[in-house]
Structure formats: structure tokens, C-alpha cells
Write a protein that holds these residues in place. Structure first.
Motif, PDB file in Angstrom:
ATOM      1  N   THR A  41       0.679  -1.716  -0.098  1.00 52.87           N
ATOM      2  CA  THR A  41       0.290  -0.359  -0.417  1.00 52.87           C
ATOM      3  C   THR A  41       0.994   1.842  -0.070  1.00 52.87           C
ATOM      4  OG1 THR A  41      -0.205   0.460   2.569  1.00 52.87           O
ATOM      5  CG2 THR A  41      -2.004  -1.135   0.978  1.00 52.87           C
ATOM      6  N   GLU A  42       2.170   1.022  -0.416  1.00 51.81           N
ATOM      7  CA  GLU A  42       3.252   2.250   0.105  1.00 51.81           C
ATOM      8  C   GLU A  42       4.159   2.502  -1.684  1.00 51.81           C
ATOM      9  OE1 GLU A  42       3.611   3.131   4.598  1.00 51.81           O
ATOM     10  OE2 GLU A  42       4.981   1.209   3.792  1.00 51.81           O
ATOM     11  N   TRP A  43       4.840   3.158  -1.962  1.00 55.44           N
ATOM     12  CA  TRP A  43       5.521   3.795  -3.207  1.00 55.44           C
ATOM     13  C   TRP A  43       6.090   5.133  -2.656  1.00 55.44           C
ATOM     14  CZ3 TRP A  43       0.333   2.517  -3.271  1.00 55.44           C
ATOM     15  CH2 TRP A  43       0.250   1.366  -4.108  1.00 55.44           C
ATOM     16  N   ARG A  44       7.636   4.860  -3.237  1.00 56.80           N
ATOM     17  CA  ARG A  44       8.103   6.033  -2.922  1.00 56.80           C
ATOM     18  C   ARG A  44       8.254   6.159  -4.541  1.00 56.80           C
ATOM     19  NH1 ARG A  44      13.913   4.277  -1.945  1.00 56.80           N
ATOM     20  NH2 ARG A  44      13.867   3.963  -4.545  1.00 56.80           N
ATOM     21  N   VAL A  45       7.753   7.530  -5.352  1.00 57.12           N
ATOM     22  CA  VAL A  45       8.035   7.648  -6.323  1.00 57.12           C
ATOM     23  C   VAL A  45       9.319   8.520  -6.921  1.00 57.12           C
ATOM     24  CG1 VAL A  45       6.414   9.659  -8.044  1.00 57.12           C
ATOM     25  CG2 VAL A  45       5.710   8.156  -6.362  1.00 57.12           C
ATOM     26  N   SER A  46       9.839   8.331  -7.776  1.00 63.24           N
ATOM     27  CA  SER A  46      11.145   8.746  -7.592  1.00 63.24           C
ATOM     28  C   SER A  46      11.253   9.664  -9.475  1.00 63.24           C
ATOM     29  CB  SER A  46      12.816   8.187  -7.699  1.00 63.24           C
ATOM     30  OG  SER A  46      12.408   7.582  -6.821  1.00 63.24           O
ATOM     31  N   ALA A  47      12.569  10.676  -9.624  1.00 63.98           N
ATOM     32  CA  ALA A  47      12.563  11.284 -11.108  1.00 63.98           C
ATOM     33  C   ALA A  47      13.351  10.382 -11.998  1.00 63.98           C
ATOM     34  CB  ALA A  47      13.022  12.759 -11.019  1.00 63.98           C
ATOM     35  N   GLN A  48      13.103  10.724 -13.032  1.00 64.14           N
ATOM     36  CA  GLN A  48      13.614   8.899 -14.221  1.00 64.14           C
ATOM     37  C   GLN A  48      14.793  10.013 -14.488  1.00 64.14           C
ATOM     38  OE1 GLN A  48      10.591   8.858 -16.797  1.00 64.14           O
ATOM     39  NE2 GLN A  48       9.442   7.414 -16.402  1.00 64.14           N
TER      40      GLN A  48
ATOM     41  N   PHE B 136      -4.181   6.157  -8.731  1.00 64.77           N
ATOM     42  CA  PHE B 136      -2.619   6.085  -8.253  1.00 64.77           C
ATOM     43  C   PHE B 136      -2.333   6.855  -9.737  1.00 64.77           C
ATOM     44  CE2 PHE B 136       1.495   4.748  -9.368  1.00 64.77           C
ATOM     45  CZ  PHE B 136       1.901   4.425  -8.330  1.00 64.77           C
ATOM     46  N   THR B 137      -2.447   6.279 -11.216  1.00 65.75           N
ATOM     47  CA  THR B 137      -1.926   7.444 -11.680  1.00 65.75           C
ATOM     48  C   THR B 137      -2.288   9.324 -11.965  1.00 65.75           C
ATOM     49  OG1 THR B 137      -2.680   6.028 -13.711  1.00 65.75           O
ATOM     50  CG2 THR B 137      -2.074   7.948 -13.999  1.00 65.75           C
TER      51      THR B 137
ATOM     52  N   GLN C  54      -1.558   3.930  -0.016  1.00 63.44           N
ATOM     53  CA  GLN C  54      -3.527   3.978  -0.437  1.00 63.44           C
ATOM     54  C   GLN C  54      -3.711   3.711   0.714  1.00 63.44           C
ATOM     55  OE1 GLN C  54      -4.344   0.409  -2.242  1.00 63.44           O
ATOM     56  NE2 GLN C  54      -5.938   0.532  -3.231  1.00 63.44           N
ATOM     57  N   VAL C  55      -4.843   5.225   0.822  1.00 61.15           N
ATOM     58  CA  VAL C  55      -5.792   4.818   2.007  1.00 61.15           C
ATOM     59  C   VAL C  55      -7.168   4.882   1.843  1.00 61.15           C
ATOM     60  CG1 VAL C  55      -6.293   6.035   4.256  1.00 61.15           C
ATOM     61  CG2 VAL C  55      -4.042   6.177   2.589  1.00 61.15           C
ATOM     62  N   GLY C  56      -7.657   3.002   1.540  1.00 58.08           N
ATOM     63  CA  GLY C  56      -8.769   2.643   1.224  1.00 58.08           C
ATOM     64  C   GLY C  56      -9.430   3.096  -0.047  1.00 58.08           C
ATOM     65  N   ALA C  57      -9.896   3.723  -0.566  1.00 56.87           N
ATOM     66  CA  ALA C  57      -9.803   3.765  -2.421  1.00 56.87           C
ATOM     67  C   ALA C  57      -9.348   5.005  -1.924  1.00 56.87           C
ATOM     68  CB  ALA C  57     -11.985   3.703  -2.726  1.00 56.87           C
TER      69      ALA C  57
END
Length: 72
Positions: free
Chosen positions: A6-13, A51-52, A29-32
Motif C-alpha cells: 500500500t506504499e510507493w516511493r516516486v522518484s525522478a527519471q 494511483f496514476t 493507499q488509504v481505503g479507496a
């Protein structure tokens, strides 16, 4: 990069993924919903239904910072 189910790290390309400077923020992610914590506004949380859209918000913040650096 997925940290947990339920957790993601987003990094620069284009920046080495293990480099702290590459980290744009985190999505949880917290519920919906998907909660976004951007490192440039770490006290604020924003919520999205996909998510997108959450990831796009972090990318937009990075583009804004890049434009500010070019102008300055």
C-alpha cells in the motif's frame, strides 16, 4: 518503487534511483484513495482517486521546480 503493498516511493527519471535527490515523494493507499506526500510540501497531504493521478501530481511538482531553477 513499491515499499509495501500500500506504499510507493516516486522518484525522478534520469536520476540514479538510490540517490536521495531523485525522490519526489510518497504515495500511500488509504481505503479507496491514494494519499500523496511531496517532499517539497512534506506537511501537506493530497488525496486522489487513482494511483496514476497521484503520481502525475508528483511529476508536475518536479517539472515546476525544474522551471524555477532555469529561470533563477
Amino acid at each position: 518503487m513499491e515499499i509495501s503493498p500500500t506504499e510507493w516511493r516516486v522518484s525522478a527519471q534520469g536520476v540514479a534511483e538510490q540517490t536521495p535527490a531523485a525522490i519526489l515523494g510518497f504515495i500511500r493507499q488509504v481505503g479507496a484513495f491514494f494519499e500523496v506526500m511531496s517532499l517539497d510540501r512534506w506537511r501537506e497531504r493530497t488525496y486522489f482517486s487513482s494511483f496514476t493521478r497521484a503520481a502525475e501530481t508528483l511529476a508536475q511538482g518536479m517539472r515546476a521546480r525544474m522551471n524555477e531553477a532555469v529561470i533563477a
